[in-house]
Each structure stands twice: as C-alpha cells, then as structure tokens.
Design an enzyme around this catalytic site. Structure first.
Site, PDB file in Angstrom:
ATOM      1  N   HIS A   1      29.387  13.752  -1.757  1.00  0.00           N
ATOM      2  CA  HIS A   1      29.389  14.901  -0.854  1.00  0.00           C
ATOM      3  C   HIS A   1      28.079  15.624  -1.121  1.00  0.00           C
ATOM      4  CE1 HIS A   1      33.975  15.015  -0.880  1.00  0.00           C
ATOM      5  NE2 HIS A   1      33.727  14.412  -2.012  1.00  0.00           N
TER       6      HIS A   1
ATOM      7  N   CYS B   1      35.253  16.474   4.655  1.00  0.00           N
ATOM      8  CA  CYS B   1      35.336  15.119   4.123  1.00  0.00           C
ATOM      9  C   CYS B   1      36.451  14.272   4.735  1.00  0.00           C
ATOM     10  CB  CYS B   1      35.411  15.086   2.600  1.00  0.00           C
ATOM     11  SG  CYS B   1      35.537  16.647   1.785  1.00  0.00           S
TER      12      CYS B   1
ATOM     13  N   GLN C   1      28.731  24.061   7.063  1.00  0.00           N
ATOM     14  CA  GLN C   1      28.013  23.331   6.028  1.00  0.00           C
ATOM     15  C   GLN C   1      27.066  22.337   6.683  1.00  0.00           C
ATOM     16  OE1 GLN C   1      31.620  21.659   4.248  1.00  0.00           O
ATOM     17  NE2 GLN C   1      31.228  22.882   2.413  1.00  0.00           N
TER      18      GLN C   1
ATOM     19  N   ARG D   1      37.962  28.942   5.265  1.00  0.00           N
ATOM     20  CA  ARG D   1      38.681  29.113   4.001  1.00  0.00           C
ATOM     21  C   ARG D   1      39.154  30.554   3.883  1.00  0.00           C
ATOM     22  NH1 ARG D   1      34.853  25.427  -0.017  1.00  0.00           N
ATOM     23  NH2 ARG D   1      34.838  23.650   1.391  1.00  0.00           N
TER      24      ARG D   1
ATOM     25  N   HIS E   1      28.538  12.901   4.067  1.00  0.00           N
ATOM     26  CA  HIS E   1      29.256  12.092   3.086  1.00  0.00           C
ATOM     27  C   HIS E   1      28.649  10.706   3.074  1.00  0.00           C
ATOM     28  CE1 HIS E   1      31.943  15.467   3.912  1.00  0.00           C
ATOM     29  NE2 HIS E   1      32.111  15.407   2.610  1.00  0.00           N
TER      30      HIS E   1
ATOM     31  N   LYS F   1      28.559  16.658 -10.672  1.00  0.00           N
ATOM     32  CA  LYS F   1      27.833  17.232  -9.544  1.00  0.00           C
ATOM     33  C   LYS F   1      26.544  17.903  -9.987  1.00  0.00           C
ATOM     34  CE  LYS F   1      30.378  21.590  -9.800  1.00  0.00           C
ATOM     35  NZ  LYS F   1      30.981  22.675  -9.057  1.00  0.00           N
TER      36      LYS F   1
ATOM     37  N   ASP G   1      26.667  19.395   6.130  1.00  0.00           N
ATOM     38  CA  ASP G   1      27.429  18.475   5.303  1.00  0.00           C
ATOM     39  C   ASP G   1      27.069  17.019   5.580  1.00  0.00           C
ATOM     40  OD1 ASP G   1      29.274  17.970   3.383  1.00  0.00           O
ATOM     41  OD2 ASP G   1      31.026  18.619   4.522  1.00  0.00           O
TER      42      ASP G   1
END
Length: 673
Positions: free
Chosen positions: A542, A362, A409, A391, A413, A496, A411
């Site tokens: 997200h 992000c 991911q 991570r 945004h 979420k 991913d």
RNA sequence: GCUGCUGUAGCUCAGUGGUAGAGCGCGUCCUUGGUAAGGACGAGGUCAUGGGUUCAAAUCCCAUCAGCAGCUCCA
C-alpha cells in the site's frame, strides 16, 4: 590553594580562595560576562560561590549556550509556578511538571478548576516568589521516607508515582524552596534570580500518566527565557506562525471551506483550492504513468461482506461511519421484532447486511486484482486511484485539512512477488522523493516501522518479515537521508515507511506512507500462477506518497505560507491598470497571456495603483503586470514580482516566456531573507 | 471521546440585564492617480440552535451543534 578541573579535563590552580566568577574571569572576559551559574560536581552553584580549597573539584561554567541551561531554568520556573498555584488555590494536587520544546508545563488538580483569568494572579505570585530569592535545596530521602513525605504533603499522585513509576529507586530526591517541597530529580538553578522573563501561555486537560481511563488533570503551559527580549521574540514568532496557519490562509485566500451544514471534517474545495489539488494530481499522475501504474476508479461504498473479509468490519467500526443498511433487510428485521438495541448488537457482532462508506481503497483494488487470472508475467500489478475514503474520527481530533473525516488518498496497491518487493519499494520511495523535491520540502523525517520482536500479533512468515524489513531499510536508504527504525511501529500485517512533517505550530503529521502487507492477500486468497505452473500468493504494497490530498495541501499551504510556486498558483498573474484609460490595452494583454496558457485576471477597478498592488500582494499573486499609457505605447507590461518588487517594463512576449519557463521548471522561489 | 475556552454583519472583533456597534470588505457616485490603503454616501445582523430564569436576555442558567488549545485516538 584551590584546584578546579574543567570539562575539557584541564586543571586550573589558584593560590587563594576564588569564586566561580573568578575562575570564569581567569578563562576569559567573555565567559565571565556570559556565565549564568556554575556546576560543581554536577551541583549548580551561584557565581559568587566560593570554591572549596584543597582537593580538585569538577567545575563547569554554565552559559546560555549550554544546551541544558535553558531547560534547567525552565524547570525551576515550573516549580515556582506550581508553588504560586498552591498559594492561590489551596489543596492543589501536583502531578508532573517537565520542560518541553519552547517552554514547560505543570499538571495539577484543583478543587475548583483554574482558568486563564487566574493567570495574572499566578504570574504576580511567581514574581513575588522569585523576589524572595530562596534557593532550591536538594533533599535525598530513602524510599520509605519519601513515600511518607509525599503522604504528609497529601500529594497522592507523587505517592503513586514513587510506588509504581519509580519502583526501582531506593533513594529519591526532593527540592525545597521556602514552604514548597516537591519530589524532583533536578537539577535546578542555584537561585530563582536566574529566571529572567516568564509567561503563562495556556491551560488544557491532560490525563494522569497519559491514560484516558485515569484522572483528567489541568495542564498549565508556560514558557521562560533568560531575558525579556528573548521572550518577546519567542512570542512574536508564535504570532507569526499563527498567520501561516493553513486554516487562516485557506480562508483568506479562498482555498477551501468547511461547512457546518455539510458536516464536521468534510472539506469543500473552492475553485482555487480545487485547482491546486488538480495540479498536484496531474503532477503525480505523470510520474505514475512513467513507473508503469494503471489508473482505476472504484465506488465510494462496498458491501459489508467485503469488509468482513478484509477484517475491517466490525473490528474497526468505531472509526467508521455507520453502515448503510439495506432497506429490505431492515424491514425484514423489523418484522422479526428487532429493536434498536438488538440492531446495534447485530452491528457490533458484524452480523448485519448492508453497505459501508469505504474507509480505505484496498479491498476494492484487491477485488480488481482477483477479477482476472494472473500470471507471474503480469506482476507487478500496480493499481492507482485518487480514492476518497471516509473515517469516523473522534470529534475532538478534527481540524482544518490535517485531520478530516472524508479525504482523498493518492492511493495505489502493488501486487508483487517476494523477489520484486525490494525494487518496488524503491520505486515507491522514488515518488515520495520526487514530491518532496519538487516542493522544496526538506524538513521531514522518515520512520521505518518494524515489528516488535516480543509480540505475536503479526501475521505472515517471520522469514518473509525479515526480508521485507530489510527491503524497507534498503528502500529508505535510497533517500540519502537519516531515518529512524522503530520496532513495534509496524502494522500487524507488515512493516512500513512513513514520512512525517511538522505544521506551523509544531504538530507532527504523517504524510506519505509505504506499507508492506502479508495479511490481505491471505484473507482474500489472492493468487498468481508462477513459472512452476503452481499458484503463489502475491505480496501487497500500500502506498500513498502525498498521504491524503487534504492533509498534504494543508501542510503545503503552511510550507509556502500561501505563496504557491507559479506552476501551482491558481492565479499566476494579474493585470493592473494605472487608470481607466488603459483598460482596453489591459484587456488585450490579458487575453494575449491567457491564450498563451497563463492564468491571469485583470483588476480594472477605478482604484489607485497602490491599492491594487496592495490587494494583489495580500492575495499572494506571483506576478502583477502593471499597464499604463507608457506600456500601451511600447507594447510592454511593467512587471512586479511578489518577492522582489518592481522589475521594470518588459515586452508582453517576454513576460509570457518568463512565465512559461518558470512553470516548466516548477521553480520554487522563496524570500531570501 | 475528555477538560477548558469561544460562537455578534462576508471577514476581524467591541458590546456584561433595558431592545445592535467599529474597522475591513461589498454597492453607488466622485476621483484618473506609475509600484502596499484617495474620498463621500449606502446596503447588510432570527446576536450559532433549542429550552429555561426575568417585567425585560446578545448579556444569566441548561442542553445541542460548531470552532480553538491540549490530552487520548488514528486499521
């Protein structure tokens, strides 16, 4: 005269004394045969129990089909197991012993730890206890007495549980069986004879009351069924499930490799696995394009300042790889006489310069958004990236593809206005729907995480939260599937929607996620110019429909048991020659099919056809094209389907057309059995 | 991170104090066989790593690394 009232409210009268079994017989011979025990006023009784005459009694006849029957029996079996352990290992402290899906466990604390080598002795002792056939007798004790009973038994966990967990109960129940007395809510089966077949499964650590700071106990897992046949079937099912494990299949099919030398939780994708992953990325990319997403690329690291602004450093540093500290900065610190301990303190406080391996995408996307002046006309801005993040997961958590330290991911945004939020959430859900639909995955659950009304940890305007939560609900509804609403499950920055599936051994994994975020736009001071010519703060979404490529593919391998649909299969077909004589024709067919865009390989070994078929079958090749002299003469291939077997000879062109249409349709075929 | 178990050939595993084994796979040769294992021979191992005990360690002890199960955690 005996009168019984059955669960459906009907009354049955008998002139003389009758047993539970007699009542069952009077209802039906089938019921009499299936009856396990009775329940009079919720108290379990044996089948030959003579029902008291006079006043009507509530009677329920329990059969295997009763949803609680198995659970009750298993719980009684847990008592027997605990009793057996206490007989073998004196001084055992008992904690909790509930039933769970597929069995039960009992948490115990022993002076010398139990091991699996103790299982046969425990099972033998359990068999002895069952053979004694002593009933489980209920004893009710007032609170103070109950505590004293547990103290006398030297069961400290039970004492604590009464004093804290059961603080509101005035009276507590115990169940006694022979010398064994245990605090227990019940109910139990009327006689241990109802325990059919049982087996100890495994042993593992578990914290008292699930609290990491408390004693660690030993959890004995076991299961029980009414019959040996059912137990055997259950154990076989567990064995079958293990064969579907993506770690086993991943190795056997050569999809990925995790290397000790590279590092724990860091996945190396083999050519085959990479192919599947790339296909999935292509698939979702196509839909992203349709939904108006823009693809971006960003680096794997970023300055610590970036993460200080986002709030992720030093706050979440326990789950991040250690920062890469600037060489110059480090030598400057060294000159100032900074020690390792002091360096560590600087890190803890976040007072350090350097770079972080990105734990999420992000912040990078946010800086891209902020790099241009944005007008309301530009919104929504949708930035997508297959972004790899790192991570530092706890070592005990890592395993296979489902929990790793480096993952990619799918991913994106979305920067949206409050008005656009609802529609964009629906778009995100649409993507998830497309994915699960294409894979034929129906067995997933949807959770909408809402804020805890009693907590003040949430950022953002409560009125906007209400709107966002409502938007999440409405988006989830578009799935046409039940979903749960979980207050307190929202992130501190927004509500979420999560999508959760189970793996082959029943563990739950979150795949896709869609999250609303009021926090990061604030922290980074994001703005767009509205139609009123004034700056406004966008809202961020997200979202990652797969979740991570690693986890998704791990789950996918198990979902398909390694047999990928044709469009995803790395090797779609294999040419098998009947003998060396057909090699030339085989190679011609191979290149013909490859030119048509089909991923084929040839097996031209001097092996018997049966052996080649077996190998292809074990490698889960969707189609095998057998070529021999007959095929060479007719321009055909004898096609063998991995599911339906021999399909007979068809012209090569026809085989190509069959492949192409199955790929175009993304057909998911499964064994019909 | 915690508790327990495990680590031997590419894979699956046997080997419990006296110097390393099987099956599959791999290589070579024979075999030319039409829908789930044809045959013969052969190559391949610092027994996870580092210490220790012992005349002697794959085997016993300790540490580390990794895997498995569960617990705890997952912005």
């Amino acid at each position: 005269m005996t009168t019984v009232k059955l669960p459906d409210g009907s009354l049955k009268e008998f002139d003389s004394a009758v047993s539970v079994k007699d009542v069952a017989k009077s209802i039906g011979s089938r019921l009499a045969k299936d009856a396990l025990w009775g329940e009079i006023d919720l108290q379990p009784v044996e089948l030959d129990y003579e029902i008291p005459q006079g006043e009507p009694v509530n009677l329920k006849i329990i059969t295997k089909k009763d949803p609680n029957a198995l659970e009750t029996m298993r719980h009684s079996c847990a008592h027997v197991m605990a009793r057996a352990v206490m007989r073998i290992k004196p001084g055992v402290q008992l904690a909790f012993g509930p039933t769970i899906d597929g069995g039960f466990y009992y948490d115990v604390e022993c002076d010398e730890p139990l091991t699996e080598e103790d299982f046969p002795a425990i099972e033998k002792e359990m068999a002895k206890i069952i053979a004694l056939d002593e009933p489980f007798e209920r004893l009710d004790r007032p609170r103070a007495d109950a505590i004293q009973v547990c103290k006398d038994l030297k069961q400290d966990f039970k004492v604590e549980h009464i004093e804290t967990g059961l603080a509101d109960d005035d009276s507590l129940s115990f169940y006694q069986q022979g010398e064994f007395l245990d605090l227990c809510r019940g109910p139990h089966i009327p006689s241990p004879r109802r325990i059919g077949a049982f087996k100890l499964l495994s042993i593992a650590g578990a914290y008292w009351k699930g609290d990491q700071s408390r004693e660690q106990l030993q959890r004995l897992y076991a299961t029980a069924f009414f019959t040996q046949a059912e137990l055997d079937a259950h154990l076989e099912l567990l064995e079958e499930a293990k064969k579907r494990d993506h770690r086993v299949l991943g190795k056997r099919l050569g999809l990925f490799h995790i290397d000790e030398m590279v590092g724990q939780g860091l996945v190396l994708w083999t050519p085959k696995g990479s192919f599947v992953r790339q296909k999935l990325q292509d698939f979702i990319s196509e839909h992203l394009q349709r939904q108006g997403y823009d693809q971006v690329f960003t680096p794997h690291i970023g300055k610590l300042d970036l993460y200080k602004t986002s709030g992720h450093f030093p706050y979440y540093q326990d789950s991040q790889y250690t920062p890469l500290v600037d060489r110059e900065y480090l030598s400057q610190l060294a000159e100032e006489g900074c020690t390792c301990g002091e360096l560590s303190n600087l890190m803890n406080e976040g007072e350090i310069e350097g770079y972080l391996l990105k734990p999420m995408n992000c912040p990078h996307h946010i800086r891209l958004f902020a790099s241009e002046q944005r007008s309301y006309r530009d919104l929504p801005v949708r930035l997508s990236e297959f972004g790899t993040v790192y991570r530092w997961e706890q070592s005990g958590e890592i395993g296979g593809l489902t929990r790793v330290r480096g993952f990619t991911q799918d991913d994106a945004h979305l920067f949206v206005t409050q008005e656009q939020l609802g529609q964009e959430l629906i778009g995100c859900i649409e993507l998830v729907k497309i994915i699960f639909g294409a894979m034929g995955m129906e067995d997933y659950t949807v959770r909408v995480g809402l804020r805890d009304p009693d907590s003040s940890k949430y950022v953002g305007d409560p009125a906007n939260w209400d709107l966002a939560e409502q938007a999440c609900r409405e988006a989830a509804q578009t799935l046409g599937k039940d979903f749960s609403e979980d207050p307190g499950e929202a992130a501190f920055y927004g509500p979420k929607i999560d999508f959760v599936v189970k793996d082959c051994i029943g563990r739950k994994w979150q795949l896709g996620t869609v999250q609303v975020d009021y926090n990061l736009p604030e922290r980074f001071g994001l703005e767009y110019i509205g139609s009123d010519n004034k700056p406004h703060r966008p809202i961020m979404i997200h979202r990652a429909p797969f979740g991570s490529m690693e986890r998704f593919i791990g789950v996918l391998i198990e979902h398909f048991a390694g047999s990928f649909p044709l469009w995803l299969a790395p090797e779609q077909g294999r040419i098998l020659t009947v003998s060396d004589k057909s090699e030339e024709y085989g190679k011609r067919v191979e290149s013909q099919m490859r030119n048509a865009g089909i991923r084929v390989k040839g097996d031209y070994r001097s092996e018997k056809l049966g052996a080649k078929i077996r190998d292809g079958q074990l490698e889960m090749i969707p189609y095998m094209m057998i070529v021999g002299p007959r095929d060479a003469e007719n321009g055909t291939v004898s096609i063998r389907d991995r599911i339906d077997g021999d399909l007979g000879a068809i012209p090569v062109e026809e085989a190509i057309a069959k492949f192409q249409s199955e790929v175009a349709d993304k057909t998911v075929r499964r064994k019909s059995s």
